[in-house]
Scaffold this motif. Structure first.
Motif, PDB file in Angstrom:
ATOM      1  N   ALA A 348       0.842  -1.204   0.000  1.00 50.97           N
ATOM      2  CA  ALA A 348       0.000   0.000   0.000  1.00 50.97           C
ATOM      3  C   ALA A 348       0.875   1.251   0.000  1.00 50.97           C
ATOM      4  O   ALA A 348       0.597   2.237  -0.712  1.00 50.97           O
ATOM      5  CB  ALA A 348      -0.919  -0.017   1.223  1.00 50.97           C
ATOM      6  N   GLU A 349       1.953   1.232   0.819  1.00 47.32           N
ATOM      7  CA  GLU A 349       2.874   2.361   0.837  1.00 47.32           C
ATOM      8  C   GLU A 349       3.511   2.544  -0.537  1.00 47.32           C
ATOM      9  O   GLU A 349       3.657   3.685  -1.028  1.00 47.32           O
ATOM     10  CB  GLU A 349       3.955   2.125   1.891  1.00 47.32           C
ATOM     11  N   LYS A 350       3.885   1.464  -1.154  1.00 44.84           N
ATOM     12  CA  LYS A 350       4.511   1.538  -2.492  1.00 44.84           C
ATOM     13  C   LYS A 350       3.527   2.112  -3.500  1.00 44.84           C
ATOM     14  O   LYS A 350       3.898   2.910  -4.378  1.00 44.84           O
ATOM     15  CB  LYS A 350       4.961   0.140  -2.907  1.00 44.84           C
ATOM     16  N   ALA A 351       2.273   1.711  -3.398  1.00 47.81           N
ATOM     17  CA  ALA A 351       1.261   2.235  -4.326  1.00 47.81           C
ATOM     18  C   ALA A 351       1.112   3.735  -4.162  1.00 47.81           C
ATOM     19  O   ALA A 351       0.908   4.475  -5.154  1.00 47.81           O
ATOM     20  CB  ALA A 351      -0.081   1.526  -4.069  1.00 47.81           C
ATOM     21  N   GLU A 378       1.930   4.870   8.923  1.00 44.94           N
ATOM     22  CA  GLU A 378       2.285   5.876   7.908  1.00 44.94           C
ATOM     23  C   GLU A 378       1.061   6.603   7.366  1.00 44.94           C
ATOM     24  O   GLU A 378       1.147   7.294   6.353  1.00 44.94           O
ATOM     25  CB  GLU A 378       3.054   5.212   6.754  1.00 44.94           C
ATOM     26  N   ARG A 379      -0.056   6.478   8.004  1.00 42.70           N
ATOM     27  CA  ARG A 379      -1.304   7.144   7.607  1.00 42.70           C
ATOM     28  C   ARG A 379      -1.616   6.908   6.137  1.00 42.70           C
ATOM     29  O   ARG A 379      -1.940   7.834   5.378  1.00 42.70           O
ATOM     30  CB  ARG A 379      -1.228   8.636   7.902  1.00 42.70           C
ATOM     31  N   VAL A 380      -1.513   5.646   5.730  1.00 41.43           N
ATOM     32  CA  VAL A 380      -1.757   5.275   4.328  1.00 41.43           C
ATOM     33  C   VAL A 380      -3.178   5.623   3.928  1.00 41.43           C
ATOM     34  O   VAL A 380      -3.432   6.190   2.847  1.00 41.43           O
ATOM     35  CB  VAL A 380      -1.483   3.779   4.106  1.00 41.43           C
ATOM     36  N   GLU A 381      -4.145   5.275   4.825  1.00 41.89           N
ATOM     37  CA  GLU A 381      -5.544   5.537   4.492  1.00 41.89           C
ATOM     38  C   GLU A 381      -5.772   7.028   4.272  1.00 41.89           C
ATOM     39  O   GLU A 381      -6.398   7.442   3.284  1.00 41.89           O
ATOM     40  CB  GLU A 381      -6.440   5.018   5.615  1.00 41.89           C
ATOM     41  N   GLU A 382      -5.238   7.850   5.190  1.00 38.52           N
ATOM     42  CA  GLU A 382      -5.435   9.301   5.099  1.00 38.52           C
ATOM     43  C   GLU A 382      -4.788   9.857   3.838  1.00 38.52           C
ATOM     44  O   GLU A 382      -5.404  10.659   3.105  1.00 38.52           O
ATOM     45  CB  GLU A 382      -4.825   9.946   6.345  1.00 38.52           C
ATOM     46  N   LYS A 383      -3.575   9.412   3.562  1.00 37.18           N
ATOM     47  CA  LYS A 383      -2.861   9.912   2.372  1.00 37.18           C
ATOM     48  C   LYS A 383      -3.546   9.474   1.096  1.00 37.18           C
ATOM     49  O   LYS A 383      -3.641  10.243   0.127  1.00 37.18           O
ATOM     50  CB  LYS A 383      -1.420   9.427   2.393  1.00 37.18           C
ATOM     51  N   ALA A 384      -3.997   8.226   1.066  1.00 39.58           N
ATOM     52  CA  ALA A 384      -4.651   7.729  -0.144  1.00 39.58           C
ATOM     53  C   ALA A 384      -5.926   8.504  -0.402  1.00 39.58           C
ATOM     54  O   ALA A 384      -6.234   8.886  -1.551  1.00 39.58           O
ATOM     55  CB  ALA A 384      -4.954   6.233   0.010  1.00 39.58           C
TER      56      ALA A 384
END
Length: 413
Positions: A348-351, A378-384
């Motif tokens: 997910a981070e890579k995406a 890394e707040r992936v959901e928020e960033k995405a």
């Protein structure tokens, strides 16, 4: 004169007449010459004559025993007394009489008494003829009588096989022996009942409780009241044995075996206490075993996908495990959940770095499905979500200002 008359009678062996004269003479003349001597001689001879006469009368009356007693007394007193062949005739008469008595005893079925008399005759006269073959016939009867009593004793002790063998031995030698057919039929019948009961006991000792009850059922079909208290107790023990066996199998987690034991118990005692509760427990255990097997299969596939680095398939199988396990605690010895969630999170981070927020968001959702408690460090959901929002804004302005303006907007952004 009397003395001379007495002597004349003595010379003629007229002992009774001599005795009578001498008794009169000696009453008158107590010590007359040797009259006393002659009186004793005459008395002795009269005694012998009386014995002889008694023997002859008894013989004529066929009272051979009395005749022989008189003759033996006579012979013992005067061995040389002439009795002719009276002794032989009396002996033969007595033997004949006793032989007939033995024959009557034989006809009356008193074979031992018959043989006792024959033995007595043989002791007196070993050559006496057994014209009716009484001895061999009586000995056979005594032998069969002994066997018969032996067979009855075996039957009384419930030794049915021995009783059958004994009665069969009699039947082979004397097919019409009284009572043997009835005894043999009864012994065979009782042996069958006894064998069924013994087979039931053997099955019980072997722990084959269902077979024990089945044998008891066969027994009661033959004779319902045979040793009823014993049979009823053995039946209760066997049913209790089946129950205990099923309970033990449940405790040991052998649910299919327990259900089989409970089915056997139900088939033989449908109203046995807590039967249905135990069946439910066994069925639940079987279902759990099936579920455990299915979960193990899924887990094995998940670990295989994990080794092949196909994390999304591994995640799919792990989710399926979670959906199917219900309340069942399922271990994760290979850390599938942690490894898959961690790898999906890194993807997910890579995406995100590749400007693929939708993919990053989908991967994050898969992480949450694999491990609901996974921390979004890394707040992936928020960033995405933010990246998706910006991209939607760009698309909106591009539709409004056209392609050229959109390129400028993109450059600005």
């Amino acid at each position: 004169d009397r003395y001379d008359q007495a002597l004349q009678h003595i010379n003629k062996k007229e002992w009774r007449e001599a005795k009578a004269i001498l008794e009169i003479l000696l009453r008158e003349f107590k010590d007359f010459k040797d009259a006393g001597h002659y009186l004793k001689q005459a008395e002795h001879q009269v005694q012998l004559m009386d014995l002889h006469e008694r023997a002859k009368v008894a013989f004529d009356e066929q009272n051979y025993q009395e005749a022989l007693e008189a003759l033996h007394a006579l012979i013992n007193t005067a061995p040389d007394y002439d009795i002719g062949d009276l002794l032989e005739k009396a002996q033969k008469g007595r033997n004949d009489e006793q032989y007939q008595q033995a024959a009557r005893l034989f006809e009356d079925g008193r074979y031992s008494s018959c043989l006792e008399i024959l033995d007595t005759i043989r002791e007196r006269d070993p050559r006496y003829p057994d014209s009716k073959d009484l001895r061999s016939r009586a000995e056979e009867q005594v032998k069969w009588e002994g066997w018969y009593r032996e067979g009855v004793a075996y039957a009384d002790d419930e030794k049915w096989e021995d009783a059958i063998q004994t009665f069969e031995r009699i039947k082979r030698e004397a097919p019409n022996y009284p009572g043997v057919e009835t005894q043999l039929t009864t012994a065979r019948y009782m042996d069958r009942l006894s064998s069924l009961l013994q087979e039931a006991r053997d099955r019980f000792q072997e722990g084959k409780f269902a077979a024990c009850v089945d044998n008891l059922n066969k027994l009661q079909q033959v004779q319902a009241d045979y040793k009823k208290s014993t049979v009823d107790q053995l039946r209760r023990d066997a049913l209790d044995g089946l129950h205990a066996q099923a309970t033990r199998q449940l405790d040991e987690g052998r649910f299919a075996e327990a259900l089989k034991s409970l089915d056997e118990l139900g088939d033989r005692s449908s109203d046995y206490p807590d039967l249905e509760a135990l069946r439910a427990q066994a069925n639940e255990g079987i279902q759990k075993e099936a579920l455990q097997k299915e979960l193990d299969r899924l887990y094995e596939q998940a670990t295989a996908y994990l080794r092949a680095e196909d994390y999304r398939q591994a995640a799919k199988h792990w989710r399926e495990i979670q959906e199917k396990r219900g309340d069942l605690e399922y271990p994760d010895p290979d850390n599938v959940q942690k490894l898959v969630a961690g790898q999906l999170y890194r993807d997910a981070e890579k995406a995100l770095l590749q400007k693929q927020p939708q993919k990053a968001f989908e991967l994050w959702q898969e992480v949450r499905q694999v491990d609901p408690e996974y921390t979004d460090r890394e707040r992936v959901e928020e960033k995405a979500q933010a990246m998706v929002a910006r991209q939607q804004t760009v698309r909106t302005w591009m539709r409004r200002i056209g392609i050229g303006g959109g390129l400028i907007l993109l450059i600005v952004l």
